[in-house]
Design a protein around this motif. Structure first.
Motif, PDB file in Angstrom:
ATOM      1  N   ASP A 280     -15.952 -28.582 -16.685  1.00  0.00           N
ATOM      2  CA  ASP A 280     -16.314 -28.984 -15.332  1.00  0.00           C
ATOM      3  C   ASP A 280     -17.721 -28.491 -15.017  1.00  0.00           C
ATOM      4  OD1 ASP A 280     -15.891 -30.265 -12.918  1.00  0.00           O
ATOM      5  OD2 ASP A 280     -14.966 -28.525 -11.957  1.00  0.00           O
ATOM      6  N   VAL A 281     -18.395 -29.239 -14.154  1.00  0.00           N
ATOM      7  CA  VAL A 281     -19.748 -28.901 -13.709  1.00  0.00           C
ATOM      8  C   VAL A 281     -19.779 -28.990 -12.193  1.00  0.00           C
ATOM      9  CG1 VAL A 281     -22.202 -29.494 -13.801  1.00  0.00           C
ATOM     10  CG2 VAL A 281     -20.756 -29.867 -15.820  1.00  0.00           C
ATOM     11  N   PHE A 296     -15.342 -13.829 -13.800  1.00  0.00           N
ATOM     12  CA  PHE A 296     -13.963 -14.263 -13.588  1.00  0.00           C
ATOM     13  C   PHE A 296     -13.186 -13.168 -12.869  1.00  0.00           C
ATOM     14  CE2 PHE A 296     -15.048 -16.828 -17.350  1.00  0.00           C
ATOM     15  CZ  PHE A 296     -14.484 -18.053 -17.037  1.00  0.00           C
ATOM     16  N   ASN A 297     -12.155 -13.553 -12.115  1.00  0.00           N
ATOM     17  CA  ASN A 297     -11.182 -12.555 -11.696  1.00  0.00           C
ATOM     18  C   ASN A 297     -10.253 -12.266 -12.869  1.00  0.00           C
ATOM     19  OD1 ASN A 297      -9.667 -14.946 -11.652  1.00  0.00           O
ATOM     20  ND2 ASN A 297      -8.441 -14.295  -9.889  1.00  0.00           N
ATOM     21  N   ASN A 298      -9.418 -11.254 -12.741  1.00  0.00           N
ATOM     22  CA  ASN A 298      -8.584 -10.829 -13.863  1.00  0.00           C
ATOM     23  C   ASN A 298      -7.627 -11.916 -14.324  1.00  0.00           C
ATOM     24  OD1 ASN A 298      -7.637  -8.734 -15.704  1.00  0.00           O
ATOM     25  ND2 ASN A 298      -5.761  -8.733 -14.487  1.00  0.00           N
ATOM     26  N   ASP A 299      -7.100 -12.707 -13.395  1.00  0.00           N
ATOM     27  CA  ASP A 299      -6.154 -13.756 -13.755  1.00  0.00           C
ATOM     28  C   ASP A 299      -6.823 -14.964 -14.402  1.00  0.00           C
ATOM     29  OD1 ASP A 299      -4.015 -12.294 -12.806  1.00  0.00           O
ATOM     30  OD2 ASP A 299      -4.059 -13.206 -10.812  1.00  0.00           O
ATOM     31  N   GLY A 300      -8.142 -15.014 -14.334  1.00  0.00           N
ATOM     32  CA  GLY A 300      -8.852 -16.183 -14.854  1.00  0.00           C
ATOM     33  C   GLY A 300      -8.639 -17.415 -14.008  1.00  0.00           C
ATOM     34  N   THR A 301      -8.405 -17.189 -12.703  1.00  0.00           N
ATOM     35  CA  THR A 301      -8.160 -18.313 -11.793  1.00  0.00           C
ATOM     36  C   THR A 301      -9.290 -18.500 -10.786  1.00  0.00           C
ATOM     37  OG1 THR A 301      -6.920 -16.839 -10.308  1.00  0.00           O
ATOM     38  CG2 THR A 301      -5.665 -18.072 -11.965  1.00  0.00           C
ATOM     39  N   LYS A 302     -10.312 -17.655 -10.866  1.00  0.00           N
ATOM     40  CA  LYS A 302     -11.462 -17.752  -9.969  1.00  0.00           C
ATOM     41  C   LYS A 302     -12.734 -17.425 -10.748  1.00  0.00           C
ATOM     42  CE  LYS A 302      -8.810 -15.796  -6.088  1.00  0.00           C
ATOM     43  NZ  LYS A 302      -8.769 -14.715  -5.064  1.00  0.00           N
ATOM     44  N   VAL A 303     -13.850 -17.919 -10.235  1.00  0.00           N
ATOM     45  CA  VAL A 303     -15.163 -17.539 -10.755  1.00  0.00           C
ATOM     46  C   VAL A 303     -16.074 -17.242  -9.576  1.00  0.00           C
ATOM     47  CG1 VAL A 303     -17.157 -18.182 -12.152  1.00  0.00           C
ATOM     48  CG2 VAL A 303     -14.897 -19.057 -12.770  1.00  0.00           C
ATOM     49  N   VAL A 304     -16.752 -16.096  -9.653  1.00  0.00           N
ATOM     50  CA  VAL A 304     -17.801 -15.776  -8.692  1.00  0.00           C
ATOM     51  C   VAL A 304     -19.138 -16.091  -9.352  1.00  0.00           C
ATOM     52  CG1 VAL A 304     -18.954 -13.959  -7.370  1.00  0.00           C
ATOM     53  CG2 VAL A 304     -16.453 -13.967  -7.577  1.00  0.00           C
ATOM     54  N   ASN A 324     -25.971 -17.585   3.606  1.00  0.00           N
ATOM     55  CA  ASN A 324     -25.459 -18.450   2.547  1.00  0.00           C
ATOM     56  C   ASN A 324     -26.419 -18.667   1.388  1.00  0.00           C
ATOM     57  OD1 ASN A 324     -23.130 -18.764   4.073  1.00  0.00           O
ATOM     58  ND2 ASN A 324     -23.842 -20.676   5.018  1.00  0.00           N
ATOM     59  N   ARG A 325     -27.652 -18.211   1.520  1.00  0.00           N
ATOM     60  CA  ARG A 325     -28.626 -18.344   0.425  1.00  0.00           C
ATOM     61  C   ARG A 325     -28.832 -16.977  -0.226  1.00  0.00           C
ATOM     62  NH1 ARG A 325     -31.049 -23.346   1.026  1.00  0.00           N
ATOM     63  NH2 ARG A 325     -30.935 -24.232   3.120  1.00  0.00           N
ATOM     64  N   GLY A 326     -29.052 -16.986  -1.530  1.00  0.00           N
ATOM     65  CA  GLY A 326     -29.182 -15.723  -2.246  1.00  0.00           C
ATOM     66  C   GLY A 326     -27.886 -14.945  -2.257  1.00  0.00           C
ATOM     67  N   ALA A 327     -26.780 -15.659  -2.264  1.00  0.00           N
ATOM     68  CA  ALA A 327     -25.453 -15.068  -2.085  1.00  0.00           C
ATOM     69  C   ALA A 327     -24.572 -15.309  -3.316  1.00  0.00           C
ATOM     70  CB  ALA A 327     -24.790 -15.673  -0.842  1.00  0.00           C
ATOM     71  N   ASP A 328     -23.333 -14.836  -3.229  1.00  0.00           N
ATOM     72  CA  ASP A 328     -22.285 -15.198  -4.181  1.00  0.00           C
ATOM     73  C   ASP A 328     -21.553 -16.432  -3.667  1.00  0.00           C
ATOM     74  OD1 ASP A 328     -22.595 -12.872  -5.847  1.00  0.00           O
ATOM     75  OD2 ASP A 328     -21.544 -11.712  -4.318  1.00  0.00           O
ATOM     76  N   ALA A 329     -21.038 -17.229  -4.582  1.00  0.00           N
ATOM     77  CA  ALA A 329     -20.146 -18.327  -4.217  1.00  0.00           C
ATOM     78  C   ALA A 329     -18.848 -18.160  -4.991  1.00  0.00           C
ATOM     79  CB  ALA A 329     -20.781 -19.678  -4.531  1.00  0.00           C
ATOM     80  N   ILE A 330     -17.738 -18.206  -4.281  1.00  0.00           N
ATOM     81  CA  ILE A 330     -16.425 -18.027  -4.897  1.00  0.00           C
ATOM     82  C   ILE A 330     -15.794 -19.392  -5.128  1.00  0.00           C
ATOM     83  CG2 ILE A 330     -14.148 -16.962  -4.651  1.00  0.00           C
ATOM     84  CD1 ILE A 330     -15.577 -15.091  -2.544  1.00  0.00           C
ATOM     85  N   TYR A 331     -15.400 -19.650  -6.371  1.00  0.00           N
ATOM     86  CA  TYR A 331     -14.737 -20.889  -6.745  1.00  0.00           C
ATOM     87  C   TYR A 331     -13.363 -20.578  -7.306  1.00  0.00           C
ATOM     88  CZ  TYR A 331     -19.034 -23.673  -6.333  1.00  0.00           C
ATOM     89  OH  TYR A 331     -20.163 -24.314  -5.861  1.00  0.00           O
ATOM     90  N   ASP A 332     -12.339 -21.246  -6.806  1.00  0.00           N
ATOM     91  CA  ASP A 332     -11.025 -21.205  -7.445  1.00  0.00           C
ATOM     92  C   ASP A 332     -11.015 -22.210  -8.592  1.00  0.00           C
ATOM     93  OD1 ASP A 332     -10.203 -19.322  -5.653  1.00  0.00           O
ATOM     94  OD2 ASP A 332      -8.792 -20.609  -4.581  1.00  0.00           O
ATOM     95  N   ILE A 333     -10.277 -21.892  -9.643  1.00  0.00           N
ATOM     96  CA  ILE A 333     -10.093 -22.839 -10.739  1.00  0.00           C
ATOM     97  C   ILE A 333      -8.791 -23.586 -10.483  1.00  0.00           C
ATOM     98  CG2 ILE A 333      -9.877 -23.152 -13.228  1.00  0.00           C
ATOM     99  CD1 ILE A 333     -11.386 -20.537 -13.604  1.00  0.00           C
ATOM    100  N   THR A 340     -13.330 -25.264  -7.609  1.00  0.00           N
ATOM    101  CA  THR A 340     -13.216 -25.659  -6.206  1.00  0.00           C
ATOM    102  C   THR A 340     -13.845 -24.587  -5.328  1.00  0.00           C
ATOM    103  OG1 THR A 340     -11.127 -26.790  -6.688  1.00  0.00           O
ATOM    104  CG2 THR A 340     -11.610 -26.313  -4.377  1.00  0.00           C
ATOM    105  N   PHE A 341     -14.893 -24.940  -4.605  1.00  0.00           N
ATOM    106  CA  PHE A 341     -15.601 -23.986  -3.763  1.00  0.00           C
ATOM    107  C   PHE A 341     -14.716 -23.487  -2.625  1.00  0.00           C
ATOM    108  CE2 PHE A 341     -18.048 -23.197   0.136  1.00  0.00           C
ATOM    109  CZ  PHE A 341     -18.819 -22.126  -0.282  1.00  0.00           C
TER     110      PHE A 341
END
Length: 471
Positions: A280-281, A296-304, A324-333, A340-341
């Motif tokens: 995915d992209v 990744f989180n420990n479960d491998g279900t999210k990416v920061v 919101n700029r220069g920040a982290d973005a949390i995505y669920d897998i 998914t943002f």
């Protein structure tokens, strides 16, 4: 959601440490510290600082790796090995002068790997800078034997196209080899060994019984469509074009890797380490300028993913840039390996306009059932934050210093949790050791590991035996 330290620094003096509580109030200009002043949340203790050894003081400290009782700290001029068997009294074991930025570090067995993204006249530690337009110039990965920590030996170099800005270790399942995913970018038609479009990574295979036979075995194209073309808007609104990757984090036991690739974030299948496949992209042309790194989180279900707006040399932690700029973005897998943002996270403590501050390198704190990480923000300091609720992350602790004497050139490059302590690599100040005492994180003290390469994640368990950063 931001959580901020309470204003009220009138009683502090330059050079003194002040401990402040976190609150949910709005950020204030008064949050800016005086030069050399230290501030931290009530749950964080500054345990120790070891200045950069004299041989490397002319250049800045960069990334870190850990193994056993040792920390390996990269530097534009080489690297230093610290004995951290007693975290309250870290000691320099040796320093190696071997110039070539960035010296991103990884360790495996008796081998230490260092990234060189600086065009040199040869591959030696006596090399000097030479333009990449010269065909004979060298950049890539250096390999050292560190079986004798007091006397590391340089044993091999591997040249890679466009050098090695960062790298990621991926051990194979047989235990016979380790693969190195090399991230690099910014090609030019004038560079013989770094030609456009450079929509690929280099993969080095290192036979562990014969590491001097290490070589590039693949250069898979990750962006057959060319990736994000970029929008050429001015700072801070511009989105980078994708011409390679900045950093990749692998989670080998999950068969996954996440790539931060300038204008794109990607999720990959790495079950066959020589043939990674993009699953995915994602893009964020509204708020992300430069996809920098991934966790990744420990479960491998999210990416920061992190956005290095301004390249680490700009003041972005202020009202003008916003949350919101220069920040982290949390995505669920999501099912089907779709990113998914969910939300952004950025420290809410305003920094001076002379302070470079942006999301940078961090690692998980191994707390079972929760997603908590520690992260460097350059002169924004070290932040500890909880993203268990992907849509509502919050800061739970921090440590920071006031502005460095030279504008926009200081702070923490990396901040990683290892065996009960937080280690921070400060550009100019050396190695800092911190400790957090908080009911939300204290469970992590039971997790011990003998290796930590943050870009090669491993899962952890509650009561020891975990491997949060390697195998």
């Amino acid at each position: 959601m931001f959580t901020l330290r309470r204003s009220g620094r009138a009683l502090a003096v330059a050079g003194a440490a002040v401990v402040l509580a976190l609150s949910a109030g709005p950020a204030q200009a008064a949050d800016v510290l005086a030069p050399d002043e230290i501030a931290m949340s009530a749950n964080v203790t500054h345990v120790a600082n070891v200045p950069t050894p004299a041989a490397l003081t002319g250049t800045i400290n960069t990334d870190m790796a850990f193994q056993g009782d040792y920390a390996y700290v990269g530097n534009y001029g080489g690297f230093t090995i610290f004995d951290i068997g007693n975290p309250k009294q870290p000691a320099v074991v040796s320093s190696v002068v071997c110039p070539g930025s960035q010296m991103d570090m990884s360790v495996y067995g008796d081998l230490l790997f260092g990234s060189v993204d600086s065009s040199r006249n040869n591959d030696s530690c006596a090399s000097t800078a030479q333009p990449a337009s010269v065909k004979e110039s060298w950049e890539g990965v250096r390999i050292f034997d560190v079986s004798d920590k007091s006397n590391p030996k340089y044993i091999k170099s591997v040249e890679t196209n466009c050098g090695s800005h960062t790298h990621t270790l991926v051990p194979d399942k047989t235990g016979e080899n380790v693969y190195i995913y090399v991230s690099s970018y910014s090609p030019s038609a004038a560079f013989p060994d770094c030609q456009p479009p450079h929509d690929l990574i280099s993969i080095i295979k290192v036979p562990l019984k014969n590491p001097t036979a290490a070589s590039v075995v693949a250069a898979p194209v990750l962006f057959p469509d060319g990736g994000n073309p970029g929008d050429k808007q001015p700072y801070p609104y511009g989105t980078s074009a994708t011409t390679g990757c900045h950093d990749i984090t692998a989670y080998p036991e999950k068969g996954l890797a996440a790539g931060a690739c300038m204008g794109d974030g990607i999720l990959m299948d790495i079950r066959d380490p020589e043939h990674p496949k993009v699953l995915d992209v994602v893009r964020d042309d509204e708020n992300f300028a430069f996809w920098h790194s991934a966790t990744f989180n420990n479960d491998g279900t999210k990416v920061v993913f992190t956005d290095e707006l301004g390249g680490g040399g700009a003041a972005t932690c202020n009202e003008a840039i916003g949350p919101n700029r220069g920040a982290d973005a949390i995505y669920d897998i999501a099912p089907g390996n779709k990113l998914t943002f969910k939300s952004y996270f950025k420290i809410g403590r305003y920094q001076a306009d002379t302070e470079n501050c942006v999301a940078h390198n961090g690692s998980l704190i191994p707390v079972k059932g929760r997603d908590i990480m520690v992260q460097a923000w350059y002169q924004g300091g070290v932040s500890i934050w909880d993203f268990t609720d992907s849509a509502h992350p919050q800061e739970i602790g921090y440590f920071e210093r006031g502005p460095w004497s030279q504008p926009l050139s200081g702070g923490f490059w990396s901040a990683y949790y290892y065996n009960g302590y937080i280690y921070g690599s400060d550009f100019n100040k050396g190695l800092d050791v911190l400790r957090i005492n908080d009911p939300r994180t204290n469970q992590a003290n039971s997790v011990k590991t003998d290796i930590l390469n943050v870009q090669s994640q491993g899962s952890y368990r509650e009561h020891g035996g975990g491997v949060p950063g390697g195998h």
